[in-house]
Structures are given as C-alpha cells and as structure tokens.
Design an enzyme around this catalytic site. Structure first.
Site, PDB file in Angstrom:
ATOM      1  CD  GLU A 187      -2.778  -1.200   2.473  1.00 40.13           C
ATOM      2  OE1 GLU A 187      -2.483  -0.488   3.448  1.00 40.13           O
ATOM      3  OE2 GLU A 187      -3.767  -1.944   2.455  1.00 40.13           O
ATOM      4  CD  GLU A 246      -4.780  -7.877   1.890  1.00 39.03           C
ATOM      5  OE1 GLU A 246      -5.667  -7.198   2.444  1.00 39.03           O
ATOM      6  OE2 GLU A 246      -3.578  -7.564   1.923  1.00 39.03           O
TER       7      GLU A 246
HETATM    8  C1  GLA Z   1      -5.079  -4.398   4.357  1.00 42.50           C
HETATM    9  C2  GLA Z   1      -3.859  -5.193   4.757  1.00 42.50           C
HETATM   10  C3  GLA Z   1      -4.242  -6.478   5.409  1.00 42.50           C
HETATM   11  C4  GLA Z   1      -5.320  -6.299   6.444  1.00 42.50           C
HETATM   12  C5  GLA Z   1      -6.495  -5.593   5.843  1.00 42.50           C
HETATM   13  C6  GLA Z   1      -7.580  -5.382   6.891  1.00 42.50           C
HETATM   14  O1  GLA Z   1      -5.694  -4.902   3.249  1.00 42.50           O
HETATM   15  O2  GLA Z   1      -3.026  -5.463   3.672  1.00 42.50           O
HETATM   16  O3  GLA Z   1      -3.124  -7.024   6.033  1.00 42.50           O
HETATM   17  O4  GLA Z   1      -4.813  -5.594   7.525  1.00 42.50           O
HETATM   18  O5  GLA Z   1      -6.055  -4.339   5.383  1.00 42.50           O
HETATM   19  O6  GLA Z   1      -7.807  -6.509   7.622  1.00 42.50           O
END
Ligand code: GLA
Length: 423
Positions: free
Chosen positions: A228, A336
C-alpha cells in the site's frame, strides 16, 4: 475473451431447489437450513444491467418452489477448492492464530487451500519486541532483533499439511510500530536519519528472511515486500502515499530500496510482490512506479487485494486490471479476496455468483495464457471473524462448533446451482 463486459445474473429456479438441497452434505459440515438460503423473491434486488449473450438463456425469474425439496447428496460436497484449480493456480486462505488447534477449522483449511497467509503475525508490529531492540542498541541500530514466536503454531500446521506460505508483509506504513523509526527505538526519541533507516530496512528484511529460512526452510514461497505505498488521493505529484514514515524519512526511493534488499536476501526462486488495494483505479500508476524495479529484476508480481462487494463488476475491477499487470510483465495474485454483501438475504446468491465469476474468469484467463496468475487468497475463514463481518464477505459461516459452507463456496466450486456470467 469477450470485450463488452456486462453483468447477467441468472438465478434459476434450480438455484432455489439445489440450494435447499444442500442442507445435507457429506464433508462433515453441518447442513444449511432452508430459511438461510431460500431467497424471498420479494427481497430480490434490482437486477444488474442485463445483456443477452448469444447462446445464453434469457434470465429467468426465480419461481416459487412448488413442493418441499427432498435433500439429496451433492457430489460437489466431496470435492475441494484447491483441487478444482490445481492446474491453474493455488488457492489460499488468510488465517488468524485463533484458528490453529481447532480441528474442524484446520480440517477445512487443509482440504481446501494450498497457500496460507498469516492475517497478522508476520506484520512488523508482531515480529519485533521494543525492549529487546532498546537493550541491544547500538548493535540493533541497523540490525533489528526479530522474534517471530507468534507464527509457530501456524507454520507447524502448514508444514504438517504441505501448505505453502505467502509472507505478508515486510514494508508497510501501517502496523509498523512508531518506535521502529526513532534513533534508538525509544518512543520519545527523534526520528532516525534517512541513512540509518535505509540500513535498518536492509537489516529488517535480511533478518526476517533469515529467521524464516533458518526455522522453516523452503516454506515461504513469496513475500509482500511493500504494501500500500501508492495513494494518489494524498496529493503527492508522484502518487505515493505521503502518510508513511518510510516515505517521510527515506523518500520515494524507499520502494526500490525495499525490493533491492529483498532480492538480495530472498532464497532462490522465492517471489517478490508489491501488494495494494483499489488496483483498478491505481493500475497505471502502479505499473509506472514498479516498471523500473521490474527492469532491475527485483520484483516478480503484483498482489491485488480485492476487498470487493456484490455491486462490483469482476470484469472491470479484477479481470482488466490483472490483465494490464500481466501484459506489463508482472505475475499476478489476488491476495485478500472478500466480497461483502450489499442488499438483503437474496444477495447471498449474488455473492456466490461473483465468487464464481471471479474464479472461473481467472481460471480461463490462465488457461488461455491471458493472465499470469498463480494464487487467489481469500481474506479470512468465516464471516464472524472477518474484519468486514457486518458484510458477511466470506465463504463459510460458523454454526455452533461447526463451519458451514455458504453458497459462495458452491459458487467457487462452479456448482450448477450458482449460475452466473458477467460479460
Ligand atoms: C489491508 C492489509 C491487510 C489487512 C487488511 C484489513 O488490506 O493489507 O493485512 O490488515 O487491510 O484486515
């Protein structure tokens, strides 16, 4: 692959009947009750824009079941997700520590998933102890002490079951303690210099990789090296996230330093990833930022987080972006995935369809040589432990002491009861 991307939601009468019939399954999970999965036609959301595809039957209104369906065994209940996709990519699961040791949970994980991510325990706020690093100063100044005791149960579980581990995450603005950025690790000390932080970054990456390789040789197959770092909404000309101590202290080249160090210390063959959210919106910027790192040979892939909702179009949010990354020379992972429900009870069918479309689309794109994807990871095991639990975004729910498969699981399994195309 078709160009015009429109959603056609086909919820057939069969969906209702088969969904009800899944009250019984043969994989040890408790059955779903009819009331949980039988959509009330009165709650049907507005259909998404429909476009007739030749050869595709016209959308059919869900019909009232005329008689109580007799539960029948569904052969798909004897199958597992990872096997359905084994020729194209791995399927992963992000897990909190609380899962390990509960046999009904780990049974589900080991059967269905071939890759595993620790939800938290590999993040910098879990891998280091402040006092240890203060006491060890100055030796720790550029060589932080790593103590990853929190991963033991999970790594043992992964090892016993032949599950590969994706490491999440090394360099991130969040979940990295503020004291890590001060001169001597004391909370009230001033920030360390750029020069120290570059060396400390190298030491951190080296020591984490060393710890994992020494204690768990060969188990980690990829690293999220930077998470990020791109957020054009923060107003920086280069589109990088301003609110990051890494950026504040080192500057924009902290990303290329991180990948350079990661490549230097990563075992041969281990893949290095950049990971981010909202990749569809940031696609060009991500490619532009990472291309020099790719050319230097220091990055392998881009992880698309994919925290989606049922109103998202898989085609534009996921497929097109993944293809652009792949076309630009990057391997791709969905890292994710969760798909939150927006809407009433009926929306669980839409959610299942979205999961299905995403998995099927990626499977086909990999087979056709369009997208170089090697893993799709779902971000959490069951709804009530999800970070988005109010949106019920996952593929299992907890029922007493058991895990129950949701329709989303059947969607991923391409069960005929979850019909969906999105073109
Ligand atoms: C982001 C992070 C993850 C997690 C999510 C929320 O996507 O990359 O590790 O913390 O936020 O759970």
């Amino acid at each position: 692959m078709k160009k015009c991307l429109k959603t056609v939601l086909l919820v057939l009468c069969l969906a209702l009947l088969t969904a009800c019939s899944k009250n019984t399954n043969s994989s040890g999970n408790s059955g779903r009750t009819t009331s949980e999965t039988t959509p009330d036609p009165a709650n049907k959301p507005e259909a998404e824009p429909t476009e007739q595809i030749s050869g595709t039957p016209a959308p059919t209104e869900p019909a009232e079941p005329t008689e109580t369906p007799v539960p029948t065994a569904n052969p798909i209940d004897d199958m597992y997700i990872k096997d359905l996709y084994k020729d194209e990519f791995m399927v992963g699961m992000a897990l909190p520590n609380s899962v390990f040791g509960k046999s009904f949970l780990t049974e589900t994980v080991k059967n269905n998933f071939s890759s595993m991510t620790f939800e938290n325990e590999m993040k910098p706020d879990y891998t280091m102890n402040q006092n240890e690093n203060i006491e060890g100063f100055p030796a720790t100044e550029t060589s932080p002490i790593i103590s990853m005791t929190g991963i033991k149960r999970g790594m043992d579980f992964a090892k016993e079951n032949g599950i590969k581990v994706r490491m999440h995450t090394l360099i991130w603005h969040s979940q990295t303690p503020d004291w890590f950025f001060t001169t001597d690790y004391k909370s009230d000390s001033p920030l360390a210099s750029r020069d120290v932080m570059i060396k400390r970054m190298e030491g951190y990456i080296r020591n984490v990789m060393k710890y994992l390789e020494e204690n768990y040789p060969g188990m980690v197959y990829c690293y999220d090296v930077v998470n990020e770092a791109i957020d054009p909404g923060q107003g920086e000309k280069n589109g990088l996230r301003k609110e990051s101590k890494w950026y504040e202290i080192i500057g924009p080249d902290f990303i290329s330093y991180a990948f350079e160090f990661a490549r230097k210390y990563a075992p041969e063959g281990v893949k290095l990833y950049y990971n981010d959210y909202n990749c569809a919106q940031k696609c060009n910027l991500i490619i532009k930022t990472l291309t020099p790192i790719l050319e230097a040979g220091n990055i392998d892939g881009i992880g698309m987080q994919c925290h989606l909702s049922t109103s998202d179009k898989i085609s534009s949010k996921v497929y097109r972006t993944a293809k652009s990354f792949s076309d630009a020379g990057f391997q791709v992972q969905i890292t994710e995935l969760d798909i939150g429900i927006t809407g009433g009870e009926y929306a669980e069918l839409v959610q299942a369809m979205k999961y299905r479309v995403l998995f099927e689309t990626m499977q086909k794109a990999k087979r056709d040589g369009e997208i170089n994807i090697d893993c799709i990871t779902i971000w959490g095991l069951y709804d009530s432990i999800s970070w988005r639990k109010t949106e019920f975004p996952l593929i299992y729910r907890q029922k007493g002491t058991e895990l129950e498969k949701k329709l989303a699981w059947y969607g991923i399994m391409q069960d005929p009861s979850v019909k969906g195309v999105e073109w």
